[in-house]
Design a protein around this motif. Sequence first.
Motif, PDB file in Angstrom:
ATOM      1  N   GLN A  29       0.858  -1.173   0.000  1.00 13.96           N
ATOM      2  CA  GLN A  29       0.000   0.000   0.000  1.00 13.96           C
ATOM      3  C   GLN A  29       0.900   1.231   0.000  1.00 13.96           C
ATOM      4  O   GLN A  29       2.107   1.118   0.163  1.00 13.96           O
ATOM      5  CB  GLN A  29      -0.923   0.006   1.228  1.00 13.96           C
ATOM      6  N   CYS A  32       1.549   2.942   5.663  1.00  9.21           N
ATOM      7  CA  CYS A  32       0.821   2.366   6.795  1.00  9.21           C
ATOM      8  C   CYS A  32       1.294   3.089   8.042  1.00  9.21           C
ATOM      9  O   CYS A  32       2.306   2.713   8.635  1.00  9.21           O
ATOM     10  CB  CYS A  32       1.067   0.863   6.898  1.00  9.21           C
ATOM     11  N   SER A  41      -7.752  -0.932  10.927  1.00  8.73           N
ATOM     12  CA  SER A  41      -8.349  -1.841   9.953  1.00  8.73           C
ATOM     13  C   SER A  41      -7.365  -2.876   9.425  1.00  8.73           C
ATOM     14  O   SER A  41      -7.770  -3.930   8.960  1.00  8.73           O
ATOM     15  CB  SER A  41      -8.917  -1.034   8.779  1.00  8.73           C
ATOM     16  N   VAL A  42      -6.046  -2.602   9.489  1.00 10.98           N
ATOM     17  CA  VAL A  42      -5.043  -3.516   8.956  1.00 10.98           C
ATOM     18  C   VAL A  42      -3.930  -3.703   9.978  1.00 10.98           C
ATOM     19  O   VAL A  42      -3.499  -2.739  10.609  1.00 10.98           O
ATOM     20  CB  VAL A  42      -4.437  -2.969   7.632  1.00 10.98           C
ATOM     21  N   VAL A  44      -0.110  -4.926  10.227  1.00  2.14           N
ATOM     22  CA  VAL A  44       1.046  -5.213   9.383  1.00  2.14           C
ATOM     23  C   VAL A  44       2.321  -5.140  10.213  1.00  2.14           C
ATOM     24  O   VAL A  44       2.572  -4.144  10.897  1.00  2.14           O
ATOM     25  CB  VAL A  44       1.141  -4.206   8.205  1.00  2.14           C
ATOM     26  N   CYS A  49      -2.466  -0.262  11.330  1.00  2.00           N
ATOM     27  CA  CYS A  49      -2.356   0.870  10.418  1.00  2.00           C
ATOM     28  C   CYS A  49      -3.518   1.832  10.616  1.00  2.00           C
ATOM     29  O   CYS A  49      -4.680   1.417  10.680  1.00  2.00           O
ATOM     30  CB  CYS A  49      -2.366   0.399   8.963  1.00  2.00           C
ATOM     31  N   ASP A  51      -6.218   4.448   9.428  1.00  4.33           N
ATOM     32  CA  ASP A  51      -6.965   4.655   8.191  1.00  4.33           C
ATOM     33  C   ASP A  51      -6.227   5.690   7.350  1.00  4.33           C
ATOM     34  O   ASP A  51      -5.933   6.800   7.805  1.00  4.33           O
ATOM     35  CB  ASP A  51      -8.370   5.150   8.527  1.00  4.33           C
TER      36      ASP A  51
END
Length: 220
Positions: A29, A32, A41-42, A44, A49, A51
């Motif tokens: 992406q 992050c 939401s993610v 990693v 991370c 938004d």
Amino acid sequence: MEALQIIVSIFILALASSLTFASDPSPLQDFCVAINDPKGSVFVNGKFCKDAKLAKADDFYFSGLHIRKNTSNIFGSTVTPVNVAQMPGLHTLGISMVRIDYAPYGGLIPPHTHPRASEILVVLEGTLHVCFVTSNPDNRLISKVLYPGDVFVFPVGLIHFQYNIGNTYVVAFAGLSSENPRVITIANAVFGSNPSINADILAKAFNLDWKMVKNLQFEF
């Protein structure tokens, strides 16, 4: 000098970024921004991370590398890091940097390794003796004396150190090919582990008297 530091910093990060394949994985992406919020939401590389729509300029910003740090400590040196802990926008980008201040007459960064990063260092002020040691069986000492404007690279994982051989302060900047390269200081790891390594093992490994090992463990 301030303009030179800015140019040098950009130069270091550009060079370090070319080495990122050796450590941190490439992101999938744009960025992050790291947060310690499980509602992210993610997840990693150990962090959530933010938004991406909530990212702001301060997530990618750090100020203070122009300030000389106090080097009144046992080694006569101070490291000012800029990694993911100080700049959350570095998360997943595979780079970080540090400013290093060395006191006159022997300021030292003791032998250590970065398990996840190569390091490229440039001297801005002073005279600095830099070294690294190759792996077994050769264990060659590669060393150089650096002056302002000189650049030196320390390969990932190899033991290295820096020593101020002059009578003035040394200022250096370094780029590292990981957002969080970590540091293993050899003496601290060997003699200061928790719990302690068996003194018999260390005495045999380093060909030292057992009492000397115990004294070293006490010091660390």
